[in-house]
Design an enzyme around this catalytic site. Structure first.
Site, PDB file in Angstrom:
ATOM      1  N   TYR A 118       5.694  -9.731 -12.160  1.00 47.67           N
ATOM      2  CA  TYR A 118       4.981  -8.454 -12.257  1.00 47.67           C
ATOM      3  C   TYR A 118       4.164  -8.272 -13.539  1.00 47.67           C
ATOM      4  CZ  TYR A 118       8.076  -7.386  -8.352  1.00 47.67           C
ATOM      5  OH  TYR A 118       8.735  -7.419  -7.148  1.00 47.67           O
ATOM      6  N   HIS A 166      -0.865  -5.078  -4.956  1.00 45.05           N
ATOM      7  CA  HIS A 166       0.443  -5.612  -5.318  1.00 45.05           C
ATOM      8  C   HIS A 166       0.278  -6.516  -6.528  1.00 45.05           C
ATOM      9  CE1 HIS A 166       2.454  -4.081  -1.775  1.00 45.05           C
ATOM     10  NE2 HIS A 166       1.354  -4.406  -1.110  1.00 45.05           N
TER      11      HIS A 166
HETATM   12  C1  DQA Z   1       5.269  -5.140  -5.166  1.00 41.43           C
HETATM   13  C2  DQA Z   1       5.768  -6.151  -4.108  1.00 41.43           C
HETATM   14  C3  DQA Z   1       6.889  -5.555  -3.290  1.00 41.43           C
HETATM   15  O1  DQA Z   1       7.335  -6.497  -2.305  1.00 41.43           O
HETATM   16  C4  DQA Z   1       8.063  -5.204  -4.179  1.00 41.43           C
HETATM   17  O2  DQA Z   1       9.090  -4.589  -3.430  1.00 41.43           O
HETATM   18  C5  DQA Z   1       7.657  -4.367  -5.343  1.00 41.43           C
HETATM   19  C6  DQA Z   1       6.400  -4.641  -6.036  1.00 41.43           C
HETATM   20  C7  DQA Z   1       4.195  -5.752  -6.080  1.00 41.43           C
HETATM   21  O3  DQA Z   1       3.470  -4.982  -6.703  1.00 41.43           O
HETATM   22  O4  DQA Z   1       4.110  -6.976  -6.205  1.00 41.43           O
HETATM   23  O5  DQA Z   1       8.422  -3.504  -5.800  1.00 41.43           O
HETATM   24  O6  DQA Z   1       4.669  -4.053  -4.477  1.00 41.43           O
END
Ligand code: DQA
Length: 151
Positions: free
Chosen positions: A28, A105
């Site tokens: 992330y 994402h």
């Molecule tokens: C997310 C991807 C999702 O699968 C995960 O549950 C998240 C973050 C992303 O930003 O990569 O909490 O949305």
């Protein structure tokens, strides 16, 4: 005609994104949510848009946020986080308001577990940007602005 009143864009961050910076940086990134929000506000400002950012861990609150955009915002950038893969109600809210939305994402959904490869919400947005850490938000915002401006 000059655009005296900047158009507004609503950025919605879903569950656990308040922990960005501490939460698995390899997936992330290391930026905090505050840093991402400040960057989006600066990019929006440069392009003549007010960017308002909200985060919630609660599905119903995200539905309310999507509803609040009707008549008040020109578009939505949304990262529904885990709700992307499960939430019929957020999907229905996005469809109901009929405002252009882009899903983002931080991680690459297609390089992770199989259950993340389906986004119920992303399927009803104009497009999905996935895998560029905080850059996904930046490209998502720029794409949404192009959609709003009809480019
Ligand atoms: C997310 C991807 C999702 O699968 C995960 O549950 C998240 C973050 C992303 O930003 O990569 O909490 O949305």
């Amino acid at each position: 005609m000059t655009n005296a009143t900047p158009q507004r864009i609503l950025v919605i961050h879903g569950p656990n994104l308040n922990l960005l910076g501490k939460r698995d940086p390899t997936l992330y990134g290391s930026e905090t949510l505050e840093q991402i929000n400040a960057r989006l506000a600066a990019i929006g400002h440069d392009l003549g848009f007010d960017v308002v950012c909200k985060q919630s861990n609660i599905e119903g609150d995200i539905v309310e946020l999507v509803h609040s955009a009707r008549g008040a915002f020109g578009g939505i950038v949304i990262n529904p986080a885990g709700y992307s893969h499960t939430s019929v109600v957020i999907r229905d809210a996005l469809l109901a308001v009929g405002i252009p939305a882009v899903e983002v994402h931080l991680s690459n959904l297609y390089a992770r577990e199989e259950f993340r490869r389906v986004s119920l919400t992303g399927a009803v947005t104009r497009g999905v940007v996935s895998g560029f850490k905080s850059g996904s938000y930046e490209w998502g915002l720029r794409a949404l602005i192009q959609i709003i401006e009809g480019k």
